[in-house]
Scaffold this motif. Structure first.
Motif, short mmCIF file in Angstrom:
data_model
loop_
_atom_site.label_atom_id
_atom_site.label_comp_id
_atom_site.label_asym_id
_atom_site.label_seq_id
_atom_site.Cartn_x
_atom_site.Cartn_y
_atom_site.Cartn_z
N THR A 1 0.83 -1.20 0.00
CA THR A 1 0.00 0.00 0.00
C THR A 1 0.87 1.25 0.00
N ASP A 2 1.76 1.35 0.96
CA ASP A 2 2.65 2.50 1.07
C ASP A 2 4.09 2.03 1.16
N LEU A 3 4.93 2.56 0.30
CA LEU A 3 6.36 2.26 0.31
C LEU A 3 7.12 3.51 -0.06
N ALA A 4 8.15 3.80 0.67
CA ALA A 4 9.06 4.89 0.34
C ALA A 4 10.41 4.28 -0.01
N LEU A 5 11.11 4.90 -0.95
CA LEU A 5 12.37 4.34 -1.41
C LEU A 5 13.40 5.46 -1.58
N VAL A 6 14.63 5.17 -1.16
CA VAL A 6 15.73 6.13 -1.27
C VAL A 6 16.95 5.43 -1.85
N LEU A 7 17.56 6.05 -2.86
CA LEU A 7 18.87 5.61 -3.35
C LEU A 7 19.92 6.43 -2.62
N THR A 8 20.86 5.77 -1.98
CA THR A 8 21.80 6.46 -1.10
C THR A 8 23.22 6.44 -1.64
N ASP A 9 24.01 7.36 -1.11
CA ASP A 9 25.45 7.37 -1.34
C ASP A 9 26.11 7.99 -0.13
N ALA B 1 18.42 9.94 -4.97
CA ALA B 1 17.06 10.04 -5.51
C ALA B 1 16.11 9.36 -4.54
N HIS B 2 14.84 9.71 -4.63
CA HIS B 2 13.83 9.10 -3.76
C HIS B 2 12.54 8.93 -4.55
N TRP B 3 11.66 8.09 -4.01
CA TRP B 3 10.34 7.93 -4.62
C TRP B 3 9.35 7.44 -3.57
N GLY B 4 8.12 7.91 -3.68
CA GLY B 4 7.04 7.39 -2.84
C GLY B 4 6.73 8.20 -1.60
N PHE B 5 7.43 9.33 -1.39
CA PHE B 5 7.13 10.17 -0.24
C PHE B 5 7.66 11.58 -0.46
N LYS B 6 7.17 12.51 0.34
CA LYS B 6 7.61 13.90 0.25
C LYS B 6 8.97 14.04 0.93
N ALA B 7 9.92 14.64 0.22
CA ALA B 7 11.31 14.67 0.68
C ALA B 7 11.55 15.63 1.83
N THR B 8 10.72 16.65 1.93
CA THR B 8 10.92 17.64 2.99
C THR B 8 9.61 17.89 3.73
N ARG B 9 9.75 18.49 4.90
CA ARG B 9 8.58 18.92 5.68
C ARG B 9 8.76 20.38 6.04
N SER B 10 7.80 21.20 5.71
CA SER B 10 7.87 22.63 6.02
C SER B 10 7.43 22.89 7.45
N LEU B 11 8.23 23.65 8.17
CA LEU B 11 7.87 24.10 9.51
C LEU B 11 7.61 25.60 9.54
N ILE B 12 7.49 26.20 8.37
CA ILE B 12 7.21 27.64 8.29
C ILE B 12 5.86 27.91 8.94
N VAL C 1 9.45 6.55 10.82
CA VAL C 1 9.65 7.95 10.43
C VAL C 1 8.31 8.54 10.00
N GLN C 2 8.00 9.72 10.48
CA GLN C 2 6.76 10.38 10.08
C GLN C 2 6.96 11.04 8.72
N ILE C 3 6.43 10.41 7.69
CA ILE C 3 6.55 10.94 6.33
C ILE C 3 5.19 10.94 5.67
N GLU C 4 5.09 11.70 4.60
CA GLU C 4 3.86 11.75 3.81
C GLU C 4 4.08 10.93 2.54
N TYR C 5 3.43 9.78 2.46
CA TYR C 5 3.59 8.93 1.29
C TYR C 5 2.92 9.57 0.08
N SER C 6 3.46 9.29 -1.09
CA SER C 6 2.89 9.84 -2.32
C SER C 6 3.15 8.86 -3.46
N GLU C 7 2.46 9.04 -4.56
CA GLU C 7 2.65 8.18 -5.72
C GLU C 7 3.72 8.72 -6.66
N GLY C 8 4.10 9.96 -6.49
CA GLY C 8 5.10 10.57 -7.36
C GLY C 8 6.12 11.34 -6.56
N SER C 9 7.31 11.50 -7.12
CA SER C 9 8.35 12.26 -6.45
C SER C 9 9.16 12.99 -7.51
#
Length: 253
Positions: free
Chosen positions: A144-152, A168-179, A223-231
């Protein structure tokens, strides 16, 4: 926020929410091996739903045959060829470059843990590679929900040693705004964003190891992340002319 870190086969970082990171040891991945079969074989016993899967970008490069024999070209010429922008010589015999929106030595070209006498390049299109892996795993395991990160691994100016970074990443929002969020004294934050994807990559790379650890995969949960279908790279990338450190790059932009 207080963190307690314990090292064993894996390590755990605990705060208000429990975050766990576990590396996955595998046999050596050879150039030209099928990445999807490799992921299926080594993840079939894992519960991937609502997890972040970190994959070292090196095995993606090997699967894509992004390798160049050392006998074909000098490393300097290859660095300049691969760089999006070549910045010039750095310390310790390195060359400074911009590649895929990252300030990184040597265009990300690697010689360590190379099975033969060749250089390992970055994946040609990291976000396409991340998306394709994410889509395969979602379908293969019915997730249902999967987040993926390619690391170096990555160095930070004026800091000794390496940490992890997301290529690169896929399946979740990379940042969270605290503004607009209040600080401890009720003052609204004006500029703060949380770089979730690189924080996750750094935890994963620490768990994977840097030498002969043989752990190219890691699972991050809690980790508290927002999953998404696109990145997109635009979620995390800042153009050099807008960057906080732009004075250091001004002659190149």
């Amino acid at each position: 926020m207080l963190f307690s870190i314990f090292f064993a086969i894996d390590f755990q970082m605990k705060a208000q929410n429990s975050i766990s990171v576990r590396s996955i040891k595998t046999p050596i991945f050879h150039p030209g091996d099928n990445l999807y079969s490799f992921l299926k074989d080594h993840l079939k016993k894992e519960n991937l739903d609502e997890k972040v899967l970190a994959i070292t970008s090196k095995i993606v490069s090997l699967a894509e045959n992004r390798i160049v024999p050392r006998s074909e070209i000098s490393k300097l010429d290859l660095i300049k060829k691969e760089a999006d922008i070549y910045l010039g010589p750095g310390g310790y015999g390195s060359e400074l470059t911009l590649k895929h929106g990252i300030l990184i030595p040597s265009s990300g070209i690697d010689e360590s843990n190379a099975e033969g006498d060749f250089y390992i390049l970055y994946p040609k299109e990291p976000y396409k590679s991340a998306h394709d892996c994410w889509l395969f795993l979602k379908k293969e395991f019915g997730l249902t929900d999967l987040a993926l990160v390619l690391t170096d691994s990555h160095t930070t100016p004026l800091r000794r040693g390496v940490t992890g970074i997301s290529l690169a990443h896929w399946g979740f929002k990379a940042t969270r705004s605290l503004i607009g969020a209040p600080d401890l004294f009720g003052r609204e934050l004006k500029f703060t964003h949380v770089d979730l994807v690189d924080a996750i990559a750094s935890m994963a790379v620490l768990s994977m190891g840097e030498a002969a650890d043989g752990a190219p995969l890691a699972l991050v949960s809690g980790v508290q992340i927002e999953y998404s279908e696109g990145s997109s790279a635009d979620e995390i990338k800042i153009e050099p002319e807008l960057d906080l450190y732009r004075p250091l790059l001004k002659e190149f932009i």
